[in-house]
Design a protein around this motif. Structure first.
Motif, PDB file in Angstrom:
ATOM      1  N   ARG A  79       0.844  -1.190   0.000  1.00  0.00           N
ATOM      2  CA  ARG A  79       0.000   0.000   0.000  1.00  0.00           C
ATOM      3  C   ARG A  79       0.879   1.239   0.000  1.00  0.00           C
ATOM      4  O   ARG A  79       1.855   1.298   0.751  1.00  0.00           O
ATOM      5  CB  ARG A  79      -0.755   0.016   1.328  1.00  0.00           C
ATOM      6  CG  ARG A  79      -2.232   0.061   1.227  1.00  0.00           C
ATOM      7  CD  ARG A  79      -2.777   0.055   2.639  1.00  0.00           C
ATOM      8  NE  ARG A  79      -3.651  -1.067   2.852  1.00  0.00           N
ATOM      9  CZ  ARG A  79      -3.927  -1.555   4.063  1.00  0.00           C
ATOM     10  NH1 ARG A  79      -3.372  -1.052   5.140  1.00  0.00           N
ATOM     11  NH2 ARG A  79      -4.756  -2.560   4.183  1.00  0.00           N
ATOM     12  N   HIS A 137       2.114  -3.002   5.500  1.00  0.00           N
ATOM     13  CA  HIS A 137       1.664  -2.941   4.104  1.00  0.00           C
ATOM     14  C   HIS A 137       2.502  -1.932   3.311  1.00  0.00           C
ATOM     15  O   HIS A 137       2.704  -2.093   2.111  1.00  0.00           O
ATOM     16  CB  HIS A 137       0.202  -2.497   4.024  1.00  0.00           C
ATOM     17  CG  HIS A 137      -0.776  -3.564   4.341  1.00  0.00           C
ATOM     18  ND1 HIS A 137      -1.021  -4.625   3.516  1.00  0.00           N
ATOM     19  CD2 HIS A 137      -1.599  -3.743   5.414  1.00  0.00           C
ATOM     20  CE1 HIS A 137      -1.943  -5.411   4.055  1.00  0.00           C
ATOM     21  NE2 HIS A 137      -2.303  -4.901   5.216  1.00  0.00           N
ATOM     22  N   ILE A 178      -0.120  -8.668   3.779  1.00  0.00           N
ATOM     23  CA  ILE A 178      -1.224  -8.908   2.846  1.00  0.00           C
ATOM     24  C   ILE A 178      -2.513  -9.018   3.669  1.00  0.00           C
ATOM     25  O   ILE A 178      -2.463  -9.277   4.868  1.00  0.00           O
ATOM     26  CB  ILE A 178      -1.041 -10.206   2.010  1.00  0.00           C
ATOM     27  CG1 ILE A 178      -0.798 -11.419   2.931  1.00  0.00           C
ATOM     28  CG2 ILE A 178       0.107 -10.055   1.025  1.00  0.00           C
ATOM     29  CD1 ILE A 178      -0.697 -12.759   2.192  1.00  0.00           C
ATOM     30  N   ASP A 179      -3.644  -8.805   3.015  1.00  0.00           N
ATOM     31  CA  ASP A 179      -4.945  -9.037   3.639  1.00  0.00           C
ATOM     32  C   ASP A 179      -5.659 -10.088   2.818  1.00  0.00           C
ATOM     33  O   ASP A 179      -5.538 -10.101   1.594  1.00  0.00           O
ATOM     34  CB  ASP A 179      -5.797  -7.759   3.641  1.00  0.00           C
ATOM     35  CG  ASP A 179      -5.238  -6.692   4.564  1.00  0.00           C
ATOM     36  OD1 ASP A 179      -4.479  -7.034   5.491  1.00  0.00           O
ATOM     37  OD2 ASP A 179      -5.576  -5.517   4.350  1.00  0.00           O
ATOM     38  N   ASP A 239      -7.249  -7.635  13.728  1.00  0.00           N
ATOM     39  CA  ASP A 239      -7.314  -7.339  12.299  1.00  0.00           C
ATOM     40  C   ASP A 239      -7.349  -8.691  11.588  1.00  0.00           C
ATOM     41  O   ASP A 239      -6.315  -9.203  11.153  1.00  0.00           O
ATOM     42  CB  ASP A 239      -6.084  -6.500  11.924  1.00  0.00           C
ATOM     43  CG  ASP A 239      -6.160  -5.949  10.511  1.00  0.00           C
ATOM     44  OD1 ASP A 239      -7.108  -6.314   9.776  1.00  0.00           O
ATOM     45  OD2 ASP A 239      -5.267  -5.173  10.127  1.00  0.00           O
ATOM     46  N   HIS A 273      -5.580  -9.644   8.231  1.00  0.00           N
ATOM     47  CA  HIS A 273      -4.203  -9.179   8.079  1.00  0.00           C
ATOM     48  C   HIS A 273      -3.142 -10.240   8.378  1.00  0.00           C
ATOM     49  O   HIS A 273      -3.177 -10.899   9.410  1.00  0.00           O
ATOM     50  CB  HIS A 273      -4.012  -7.985   9.005  1.00  0.00           C
ATOM     51  CG  HIS A 273      -2.674  -7.316   8.899  1.00  0.00           C
ATOM     52  ND1 HIS A 273      -2.414  -6.301   8.004  1.00  0.00           N
ATOM     53  CD2 HIS A 273      -1.524  -7.528   9.572  1.00  0.00           C
ATOM     54  CE1 HIS A 273      -1.164  -5.911   8.144  1.00  0.00           C
ATOM     55  NE2 HIS A 273      -0.585  -6.649   9.086  1.00  0.00           N
TER      56      HIS A 273
HETATM   57 ZN   LIG Z   1      -3.628  -5.627   6.621  1.00  0.00          ZN
END
Ligand SMILES: [Zn+2]
Length: 189
Positions: A74, A104, A110-111, A160, A163
């Motif tokens: 990201r 990220h 990664i998700d 999360d 995640h």
């Molecule tokens: Zn994440």
């Protein structure tokens, strides 16, 4: 008086020695991590993360779970936009990390989500598409942990669930200072 001078001299030497030792240790640590200060922010996943992501998808497919990777690397600006979600903009809070504060941003996270039998991408952590009595979401998390990922669902403060990250022992502040995982060391087979 002479005694006092002696004590001060001794302590000065001890303190200088300790300072040298600490700076030497820090130097060693940074040399070991190597890695380029001012290293650029990567645009792709780290090769080891990329490889294990692909293995994870295959391992999940083998137990009839269709894993979808919804996020990888990201940009800082995208991270900042996500941070505003649920704060200055609408929606739910999805992250506690500002730009530069997420793995990220360094290609190390990664998700994931699942694709159900209708072909829809879902974030249902209870879905048991392979009908083995265990939620698919947690099965994927276990596989990922077996590959060396840390899972956001294990965090106590802000769970999360989608995640997964690989830190290579680097903290966010080290990454922000430009340290990067050592390629050679971590890509050895
Ligand atoms: Zn994440």
């Amino acid at each position: 008086m002479k005694g006092l001078v002696k004590i001060i001299q001794t302590w000065t030497l001890i303190i200088i020695f300790i300072i040298l030792l600490i700076s030497f240790y820090n130097q060693m640590e940074e040399n070991h991590l190597d890695l380029g200060k001012d290293a650029p922010i990567p645009t792709d996943l780290h090769p080891v993360v990329e490889e294990n992501k692909n293995i994870l998808i295959k391992q999940a497919a083998a137990i009839e779970i269709d894993v979808v990777i919804t996020e990888g690397t990201r940009s800082i600006s995208r991270q900042n936009k996500l941070f505003e979600q649920g704060r200055s903009t609408g929606g739910n809070i999805v992250t506690h990390a500002k730009g530069g504060e997420s793995y990220h941003n360094y290609g190390l996270a990664i998700d994931y989500a699942l694709r159900n039998s209708n072909g829809e991408i879902i974030w249902d952590i209870h879905y048991d598409g392979n009908n083995n009595g265990e939620p698919d979401w947690f099965e994927v998390a276990e596989l990922a942990k077996g590959l060396g990922f840390e899972w956001g669902g294990d965090w106590s403060n802000f769970r999360d669930y989608p995640h997964l990250q690989m830190t290579f022992g680097l903290s966010i502040s080290q990454l922000q200072r430009g340290l990067r995982p050592d390629y050679e060391e971590n890509t050895e087979e």
